[in-house]
Scaffold this motif. Structure first.
Motif, PDB file in Angstrom:
ATOM      1  N   PHE A  16       0.829  -1.203   0.000  1.00  0.00           N
ATOM      2  CA  PHE A  16       0.000   0.000   0.000  1.00  0.00           C
ATOM      3  C   PHE A  16       0.869   1.261   0.000  1.00  0.00           C
ATOM      4  N   THR A  17       0.353   2.308  -0.611  1.00  0.00           N
ATOM      5  CA  THR A  17       1.014   3.607  -0.511  1.00  0.00           C
ATOM      6  C   THR A  17       0.633   4.230   0.841  1.00  0.00           C
ATOM      7  N   THR A  18       1.402   5.262   1.224  1.00  0.00           N
ATOM      8  CA  THR A  18       1.079   6.034   2.440  1.00  0.00           C
ATOM      9  C   THR A  18       1.141   7.517   2.061  1.00  0.00           C
ATOM     10  N   GLU A  19       0.933   8.387   3.036  1.00  0.00           N
ATOM     11  CA  GLU A  19       1.026   9.833   2.736  1.00  0.00           C
ATOM     12  C   GLU A  19       2.457  10.237   2.404  1.00  0.00           C
ATOM     13  N   ASP A  20       3.420   9.413   2.826  1.00  0.00           N
ATOM     14  CA  ASP A  20       4.832   9.702   2.553  1.00  0.00           C
ATOM     15  C   ASP A  20       5.243   8.976   1.259  1.00  0.00           C
ATOM     16  N   PRO A  21       5.635   9.711   0.217  1.00  0.00           N
ATOM     17  CA  PRO A  21       5.970   9.057  -1.061  1.00  0.00           C
ATOM     18  C   PRO A  21       7.164   8.107  -0.963  1.00  0.00           C
ATOM     19  N   ASP A  22       7.951   8.220   0.096  1.00  0.00           N
ATOM     20  CA  ASP A  22       9.117   7.349   0.275  1.00  0.00           C
ATOM     21  C   ASP A  22       8.794   6.104   1.094  1.00  0.00           C
ATOM     22  N   VAL A  23       7.541   6.012   1.570  1.00  0.00           N
ATOM     23  CA  VAL A  23       7.208   4.906   2.480  1.00  0.00           C
ATOM     24  C   VAL A  23       5.991   4.131   1.978  1.00  0.00           C
ATOM     25  N   LEU A  24       6.107   2.793   2.020  1.00  0.00           N
ATOM     26  CA  LEU A  24       5.001   1.897   1.691  1.00  0.00           C
ATOM     27  C   LEU A  24       4.655   1.092   2.940  1.00  0.00           C
ATOM     28  N   ILE A  25       3.452   0.521   2.931  1.00  0.00           N
ATOM     29  CA  ILE A  25       3.113  -0.454   3.977  1.00  0.00           C
ATOM     30  C   ILE A  25       2.918  -1.805   3.305  1.00  0.00           C
ATOM     31  N   VAL A  26       3.668  -2.812   3.773  1.00  0.00           N
ATOM     32  CA  VAL A  26       3.452  -4.172   3.256  1.00  0.00           C
ATOM     33  C   VAL A  26       2.600  -4.934   4.258  1.00  0.00           C
ATOM     34  N   SER A  27       1.670  -5.697   3.723  1.00  0.00           N
ATOM     35  CA  SER A  27       0.749  -6.478   4.536  1.00  0.00           C
ATOM     36  C   SER A  27       0.890  -7.939   4.118  1.00  0.00           C
TER      37      SER A  27
END
Ligand code: ADP
Ligand code: UDP
Length: 235
Positions: A16-27
């Motif tokens: 998933f994307t987050t509000e931070d373009p440098d950070v993703l969330i993996v599930s």
């Protein structure tokens, strides 16, 4: 940190994307696949184990000088990671013969190799991840020579650290696959390190404690993942 949009759904994880373009969330999911996605199933509890095991090992690797994508474990199944451009190479290190190597070389599984070996597959589902060498990687513009050198150096370091660490848990690290990515020009370790991506055998009994139990219908799949998790001592 909040999930925004589903960027990608793979076989084992959602990204998933987050509000931070440098950070993703993996599930991490409990879904399991093998043989190029032909065999499908569920390994109950796998998502949480793979998530927590990956983060635990990545913290260890960071301490030993291998940079990783880990930002923060959010909960049992979800982790914030640095968004990288994945280098389309599956980097495989082997300490013992097993799997496709044993088959190709006409060897039994579980023979100690004279030294650890490294191989690359081109990460491309349509082509079924073909075996390639570093010259192919250069010719196909998958990575530069400098990147291949850094990736190889880190991969052998990952092997040293993990082999010693698992040995202390009574586990033989037979082989594993890792992936690297580019983050602001630097090569860092990405993706996961888990019983899905490593062959882990009990040192005494040689019992398989990894995804081969699922691939080969050996039974007690969940138990094997739980056993590795238990030995990590991070419950
Ligand atoms: P697959 O794509 O093989 O089905 P997964 O279900 O594990 O595999 O999907 C996770 C995807 O996310 C993989 O393609 C992996 O290369 C990619 N990935 C892993 N870590 C990162 C990261 N830090 N940034 C961007 N992509 C990543
Ligand atoms: N591996 C992986 N993903 C792949 C292919 C391999 O995680 O798409 C891991 C596998 O779990 C094993 C190592 O890489 O730990 C070497 O796998 P091998 O080449 O022997 O392939 P396999 O026998 O799994 O087809």
């Amino acid at each position: 940190m909040e999930k925004k949009e589903l960027l990608y759904e793979g076989k084992a994880k959602k990204v998933f994307t987050t509000e931070d373009p440098d950070v993703l969330i993996v599930s991490y999911k409990d879904d399991a696949t093998a043989f190029d996605g032909q065999k499908k199933g569920t390994i109950v509890g796998k998502g949480a184990i793979n998530n927590r095991m990956t983060n635990h090992v990545f913290r260890l690797l960071e301490k030993e000088g291998v940079p990783t994508h880990l930002v923060e474990e959010l909960n049992d199944r979800e982790t914030a990671v640095k968004k990288v451009e994945i280098v389309p190479l599956e980097v495989i290190i082997r300490n013992f013969s097993a799997g496709s190597f044993a088959k190709k070389m006409g060897m039994e599984e579980g023979i100690l190799l004279k030294c650890p070996t490294l191989e690359f597959s081109y990460k491309n589902d349509d082509l079924h991840d073909p075996f390639i060498n570093s010259y192919y990687a250069l010719a196909l513009d998958l990575a530069t020579q400098e990147e291949i050198d850094v990736i190889s150096k880190y991969a052998f370091k990952v092997n040293e650290v993990m082999r010693d660490y698992f040995a202390g848990l009574g586990i033989e690290l037979i082989d594993f696959k890792i992936e690297f990515g580019r983050f602001h020009g630097e090569i860092i370790l990405a993706d996961e390190v888990s019983p899905d991506t490593c062959r882990l055998w009990d040192k005494e009994t040689h019992e398989k404690l990894d995804k081969d139990r699922f691939r080969r219908d050996l039974g007690n799949v969940e138990d094997a993942y739980q056993e590795v998790f238990k030995r990590l001592g991070i419950q």
